[in-house]
Design an enzyme around this catalytic site. Structure first.
Site, short mmCIF file in Angstrom:
data_model
loop_
_atom_site.label_atom_id
_atom_site.label_comp_id
_atom_site.label_asym_id
_atom_site.label_seq_id
_atom_site.Cartn_x
_atom_site.Cartn_y
_atom_site.Cartn_z
N ASP A 179 -9.88 -4.38 -4.66
CA ASP A 179 -9.36 -3.62 -3.72
C ASP A 179 -9.97 -2.06 -3.91
O ASP A 179 -10.16 -1.43 -4.81
CB ASP A 179 -7.78 -3.40 -4.22
CG ASP A 179 -7.17 -2.34 -3.24
OD1 ASP A 179 -5.83 -2.79 -3.12
OD2 ASP A 179 -7.62 -1.36 -2.55
N HIS A 212 -8.02 -5.58 -0.51
CA HIS A 212 -6.52 -4.61 -0.26
C HIS A 212 -5.52 -5.35 0.34
O HIS A 212 -4.37 -5.29 -0.43
CB HIS A 212 -6.79 -3.44 0.51
CG HIS A 212 -5.55 -2.43 0.42
ND1 HIS A 212 -5.14 -1.89 -0.66
CD2 HIS A 212 -4.85 -2.02 1.32
CE1 HIS A 212 -3.98 -0.99 -0.29
NE2 HIS A 212 -3.96 -1.16 0.74
N SER A 232 0.84 -1.13 0.01
CA SER A 232 -0.13 0.00 -0.06
C SER A 232 1.02 1.10 0.02
O SER A 232 1.52 1.41 -1.03
CB SER A 232 -0.94 -0.01 1.17
OG SER A 232 -2.10 0.80 0.96
O1 ZYH Z 1 -1.13 2.46 3.41
C1 ZYH Z 1 -2.31 2.28 3.68
C2 ZYH Z 1 -3.27 3.06 3.16
C3 ZYH Z 1 -4.33 3.79 3.89
C4 ZYH Z 1 -5.03 4.74 3.44
C5 ZYH Z 1 -5.15 5.21 2.31
N1 ZYH Z 1 -5.80 6.22 1.61
C6 ZYH Z 1 -5.35 6.07 0.37
C7 ZYH Z 1 -5.72 7.16 -0.45
C8 ZYH Z 1 -6.88 8.34 -0.14
C9 ZYH Z 1 -7.02 9.35 -0.89
C10 ZYH Z 1 -6.03 10.20 -1.20
C11 ZYH Z 1 -4.88 9.08 -2.17
C12 ZYH Z 1 -4.48 7.99 -1.18
O2 ZYH Z 1 -4.09 5.45 0.14
C13 ZYH Z 1 -4.15 4.81 1.19
C14 ZYH Z 1 -3.12 3.65 1.96
N2 ZYH Z 1 -2.60 1.07 4.10
C15 ZYH Z 1 -2.32 0.17 4.64
C16 ZYH Z 1 -3.36 -0.47 4.52
N3 ZYH Z 1 -4.11 -1.30 5.75
C17 ZYH Z 1 -5.38 -1.35 5.96
C18 ZYH Z 1 -5.99 -2.07 6.94
N4 ZYH Z 1 -5.12 -3.33 7.32
C19 ZYH Z 1 -5.77 -4.31 7.51
N5 ZYH Z 1 -7.28 -4.14 7.64
C20 ZYH Z 1 -7.78 -5.51 7.98
C21 ZYH Z 1 -7.30 -6.82 8.02
C22 ZYH Z 1 -5.52 -6.69 7.83
N6 ZYH Z 1 -5.24 -5.54 7.64
C23 ZYH Z 1 -3.74 -3.14 7.06
C24 ZYH Z 1 -3.22 -2.40 6.06
C25 ZYH Z 1 -4.11 0.81 4.26
#
Ligand code: ZYH
Length: 303
Positions: A239, A269, A122
């Site tokens: 995703d 995702h 991510s």
């Molecule tokens: O790096 C990110 C992430 C989080 C929020 C974001 N929003 C954007 C956009 C928003 C609008 C402007 C442009 C960018 O990109 C993102 C990346 N991460 C890591 C991810 N997390 C999610 C929750 N996770 C999770 N959830 C459930 C089960 C296991 N892990 C871990 C990983 C999200």
């Protein structure tokens, strides 16, 4: 840094002198994690976590790699997990890249000759792309799990992007809301584990941070035509956070001669924290891809 010069306490009140860490260029303590194989390592993998999470959540992947006699290392980005810094805030996205290169240099001092791969998820994928472009000679390959290349078009419409940039000057700390972990993985155990993890940032994403992520996507887009390293990409068709078209754009744009995109139908995702059949497939593909490239370079077989 406290006045007596001791490195002080982590956000969880642990003494940094008792933790694996380094001090970044801004004097902040960065928590480090190392997964060491029993024998002499044959390669290095730098794991780069995403926004809101922390590096210890990559233990499953790290254990698979340690099983291949690979030394795995990671850290909590500033403002995340056990590192210092205001929670999920960064003044400039490049700080994540700078701190990542500092850790790479520290590990290089110990293992100057081993092939090094970088694996990011991510936002960590965006950091990995920028690090790889900054020092391509440092890395033997890049593995990206649902990387942030293009934002989801629903969450980043032109109006929302414009509004965020204006709001950033007026209300930078306004919350844009939280990620629903159920929208990120179909694995209910992983959702529960994430939702109850005290080292995860459970607050909403602030406007100023969202703008930094937008800046990151612009930096990544500029970087793609210069990206020549071996590339393994994973993306799920379902995703909702990082658009799969970003990985497709990367596949179509990067001049790498060795590039692979694995698409997981209906995958959410967090593919490394998804349904068991998805996550085990991702880990197997990572293992196979790294071994193929180590054998191609003649890196020492596992003993
Ligand atoms: O790096 C990110 C992430 C989080 C929020 C974001 N929003 C954007 C956009 C928003 C609008 C402007 C442009 C960018 O990109 C993102 C990346 N991460 C890591 C991810 N997390 C999610 C929750 N996770 C999770 N959830 C459930 C089960 C296991 N892990 C871990 C990983 C999200």
């Amino acid at each position: 840094m406290p006045e007596d010069g001791s490195p002080g306490l982590s956000p969880q009140d642990a003494a940094y002198k008792d933790l694996q860490r380094y001090t970044n260029a801004d004097g902040q303590q960065i928590y480090c994690k190392y997964w060491k194989p029993t024998g002499q390592p044959r390669a290095l993998v730098f794991v780069v976590h995403g926004a809101g999470e922390h590096c210890c959540r990559y233990d499953d992947l790290a254990q698979v790699l340690v099983g291949l006699n690979i030394f795995v290392f990671a850290h909590d980005h500033v403002g995340h997990g056990q590192s210092e810094g205001e929670r999920m805030i960064v003044s400039d996205f490049q700080i994540y890249v700078r701190d990542g290169m500092q850790h790479v240099d520290l590990v290089r001092k110990v293992f100057p000759d081993l092939p090094m791969f970088i694996c990011g998820h991510s936002m960590g994928g965006a950091i990995s792309i920028l690090m790889a472009n900054e020092r391509p000679a440092e890395f033997s390959g890049v593995i990206l799990i649902s990387p942030l290349v293009l934002p989801n078009p629903e969450s980043a419409t032109s109006f929302k992007v414009f509004a965020a940039k204006i709001l950033n000057h007026l209300l930078p700390n306004l919350s844009l809301g939280c990620i629903d972990p159920n929208s990120v993985s179909r694995n209910k155990q992983e959702v529960e584990s994430y939702a109850t993890d005290p080292l995860v940032y459970h607050g909403g994403m602030k406007v100023c941070f969202g703008v930094q992520l937008l800046n990151a996507t612009a930096l990544v887009e500029k970087a793609l035509p210069h990206f020549k390293l071996p590339l393994l990409l994973f993306h799920g068709t379902a995703d909702k956070l990082c658009d799969i078209r970003g990985s497709q754009l990367m596949m179509d744009t990067v001049p790498s001669e060795d590039k692979t995109l694995k698409i997981y139908d209906k995958g959410f995702h967090a593919l490394h924290k998804e349904l068991p059949e998805v996550t085990s497939s991702v880990f197997q593909e990572v293992e196979r891809w790294i071994l193929q490239r180590l054998e191609a370079t003649g890196a020492a077989p596992s003993n």
